[in-house]
Design an enzyme around this catalytic site. Structure first.
Site, PDB file in Angstrom:
ATOM      1  N   LYS A 103     -49.596 -25.871  28.804  1.00 49.51           N
ATOM      2  CA  LYS A 103     -49.488 -25.122  30.058  1.00 49.51           C
ATOM      3  C   LYS A 103     -50.740 -25.366  30.911  1.00 49.51           C
ATOM      4  O   LYS A 103     -50.667 -26.060  31.906  1.00 49.51           O
ATOM      5  CB  LYS A 103     -49.260 -23.636  29.793  1.00 49.51           C
ATOM      6  CG  LYS A 103     -47.874 -23.361  29.191  1.00 49.51           C
ATOM      7  CD  LYS A 103     -47.995 -22.611  27.927  1.00 49.51           C
ATOM      8  CE  LYS A 103     -46.749 -22.248  27.179  1.00 49.51           C
ATOM      9  NZ  LYS A 103     -45.452 -22.718  27.520  1.00 49.51           N
ATOM     10  N   TRP A 159     -42.275 -13.958  22.798  1.00 52.57           N
ATOM     11  CA  TRP A 159     -43.234 -14.713  21.988  1.00 52.57           C
ATOM     12  C   TRP A 159     -43.940 -13.853  20.954  1.00 52.57           C
ATOM     13  O   TRP A 159     -44.113 -14.263  19.810  1.00 52.57           O
ATOM     14  CB  TRP A 159     -44.203 -15.499  22.873  1.00 52.57           C
ATOM     15  CG  TRP A 159     -43.461 -16.609  23.538  1.00 52.57           C
ATOM     16  CD1 TRP A 159     -43.138 -16.717  24.859  1.00 52.57           C
ATOM     17  CD2 TRP A 159     -42.853 -17.742  22.886  1.00 52.57           C
ATOM     18  NE1 TRP A 159     -42.380 -17.843  25.064  1.00 52.57           N
ATOM     19  CE2 TRP A 159     -42.198 -18.488  23.887  1.00 52.57           C
ATOM     20  CE3 TRP A 159     -42.790 -18.187  21.562  1.00 52.57           C
ATOM     21  CZ2 TRP A 159     -41.496 -19.667  23.597  1.00 52.57           C
ATOM     22  CZ3 TRP A 159     -42.102 -19.361  21.277  1.00 52.57           C
ATOM     23  CH2 TRP A 159     -41.468 -20.082  22.288  1.00 52.57           C
ATOM     24  N   ASP A 199     -52.523 -14.632  20.997  1.00 53.90           N
ATOM     25  CA  ASP A 199     -51.799 -15.828  21.418  1.00 53.90           C
ATOM     26  C   ASP A 199     -51.979 -15.914  22.929  1.00 53.90           C
ATOM     27  O   ASP A 199     -51.388 -15.147  23.686  1.00 53.90           O
ATOM     28  CB  ASP A 199     -50.314 -15.694  21.060  1.00 53.90           C
ATOM     29  CG  ASP A 199     -49.483 -16.864  21.614  1.00 53.90           C
ATOM     30  OD1 ASP A 199     -50.050 -17.751  22.285  1.00 53.90           O
ATOM     31  OD2 ASP A 199     -48.258 -16.872  21.369  1.00 53.90           O
TER      32      ASP A 199
HETATM   33  N1  PMP Z   1     -46.515 -18.467  22.567  1.00 49.27           N
HETATM   34  C1  PMP Z   1     -46.321 -18.447  23.891  1.00 49.27           C
HETATM   35  C2  PMP Z   1     -46.892 -17.323  24.692  1.00 49.27           C
HETATM   36  C3  PMP Z   1     -45.577 -19.471  24.494  1.00 49.27           C
HETATM   37  O1  PMP Z   1     -45.361 -19.453  25.813  1.00 49.27           O
HETATM   38  C4  PMP Z   1     -45.063 -20.519  23.695  1.00 49.27           C
HETATM   39  C5  PMP Z   1     -44.286 -21.679  24.283  1.00 49.27           C
HETATM   40  N2  PMP Z   1     -43.657 -21.500  25.439  1.00 49.27           N
HETATM   41  C6  PMP Z   1     -45.286 -20.479  22.313  1.00 49.27           C
HETATM   42  C7  PMP Z   1     -46.037 -19.460  21.793  1.00 49.27           C
HETATM   43  C8  PMP Z   1     -44.764 -21.562  21.410  1.00 49.27           C
HETATM   44  O2  PMP Z   1     -45.522 -22.667  21.669  1.00 49.27           O
HETATM   45  P1  PMP Z   1     -45.264 -24.100  21.046  1.00 49.27           P
HETATM   46  O3  PMP Z   1     -44.072 -24.651  21.746  1.00 49.27           O
HETATM   47  O4  PMP Z   1     -46.542 -24.812  21.366  1.00 49.27           O
HETATM   48  O5  PMP Z   1     -45.066 -23.924  19.595  1.00 49.27           O
END
Ligand code: PMP
Length: 361
Positions: A197, A104, A173
């Site tokens: 989450k 991520w 994030d």
């Molecule tokens: N950052 C993290 C740490 C994530 O776990 C995720 C999704 N699993 C995202 C960003 C992307 O999130 P989204 O699907 O809401 O765009």
């Protein structure tokens, strides 16, 4: 389980929600507080929705102890849109630093790179993202320092924030460990998190931003992507994710009843300790992450013989535990045990792992 039809959902997101929250949403589904309408049908400009938004804002502020010089934005586009909004809003000039600790943060870095100068202050990729970096190479003039507090796929988590140089804003994030424990918001310039989450349904992204960072967007930033415009409009520039905000509000109340973030942290610690303790004493299952950096939210589980993965997953499903398969990029299993997962679910998982090990170990 109090409801026999519900499984133990170990999905990394969208993830399990507290049963009480779902039941309250169900009870209010057709008639929200005597309005004769579902929250889904209510105008975002109505006084009912205004109340929902204000209460969610106040409860989140209370839970996290958010200082008054921070705004909470209730946005859309997922955490992924923040990968782009951040550099557009906060890097009009200069370069931004990113700490790469997993898929991520690497994705956030790559998106920022498309739009301008971006540096990796550290990367643990060559070690398989199995530990946090021990050293950072920080740019003292960086527009900001970005890190991912919990890597959902690799299962590494920061329990102490990285220290940026003086005057470099710290950006996080926090999608997958948001409101899972207390944090000192004043150490951050901005925290963002997708809701799906620990907060509520997908479609809502929460951004907590210090007011002095508003109004720095680069020229050409679309209105709905401009933090200042969103803050000035109270997240109501356009129609917000009304139902998701409503459910998030119910979740915040549920956390307050569970003893706030200190109470939730104790529950999360008990679950994570139980699972890691088992893994560390097993000769059959293991977790590859450095002990001090192990995520309390997403626990990687590797079998001694990956050929048994499918049988393990099938048996888990038969016992009411679903979505345990690891991300395709890392393989194995992953147990996502967010706030709504009860200790009982982890006990059930550990009991099954013991049984599986006795049969195959
Ligand atoms: N950052 C993290 C740490 C994530 O776990 C995720 C999704 N699993 C995202 C960003 C992307 O999130 P989204 O699907 O809401 O765009």
């Amino acid at each position: 389980m109090s409801d026999p039809k519900r499984v133990y959902n170990l999905n990394p997101g969208p993830a399990a929600l507290p049963l009480e929250v779902l039941q309250q949403a169900q009870a209010e589904m057709l008639d929200y507080k005597g309005s004769g309408m579902s929250v889904m049908e209510i105008s975002h400009r109505s006084k009912e929705f205004e109340g929902i938004l204000q209460t969610a804002d106040a409860d989140l502020r209370e839970l996290l102890g958010i200082p008054s010089n921070y705004k909470i934005l209730f946005l859309q586009g997922g955490a992924s849109l923040q990968f782009t909004m951040l550099p557009m809003n906060l890097r009009a000039t200069g370069s931004a630093d990113y700490i790469l600790t997993g898929t991520w943060s690497k994705t956030a870095f790559k998106e920022a790179e498309k739009l301008g100068a971006t540096r990796a202050a550290a990367s643990t990729e060559s070690e398989g993202f199995a530990a946090l970096p021990s050293k950072l190479d920080l740019d003292p003039k960086a527009a900001y320092l970005h890190f991912t507090s919990n890597e959902t796929i690799h299962g590494v988590e920061y329990f102490k924030e990285p220290q940026p140089p003086a005057d470099v804003p710290l950006i996080c994030d926090a999608s997958s460990d948001f409101i899972s424990r207390p944090v000192d918001v004043s150490k951050y310039a901005l925290i963002y998190a997708g809701a799906q989450k620990n907060v509520g349904p997908a479609g809502l992204t929460i951004v907590i931003v210090r007011e002095d960072l508003l109004g720095r967007a680069q020229k050409g930033t679309p209105t709905v992507m401009d933090y200042k415009q969103q803050a000035d409009a109270g997240s109501m520039l356009n129609t917000p994710a009304t139902y998701a905000i409503y459910v998030a509000g119910l979740v915040f109340k549920w956390i307050k009843r569970a003893g706030g973030l200190a109470g939730i942290e104790q529950r999360n610690l008990a679950k994570a300790n139980l699972l890691y303790d088992f893994l560390d004493h097993s000769g059959f299952f293991r977790n590859p992450v450095a002990k001090s950096d192990r995520s309390r939210m997403n626990v990687q589980v590797t079998l001694a013989d990956p050929k048994l993965d499918a049988e393990f997953l099938k048996g888990a499903e038969e016992r009411g535990m679903v979505q345990l398969k690891g991300h395709r990029s890392v393989g194995g299993m992953r147990a996502s045990i967010y706030n709504a997962m009860r200790l009982e679910g982890v006990q059930h998982l550990v009991a099954y792992m013991k049984e599986f090990e006795a049969r195959h170990g």
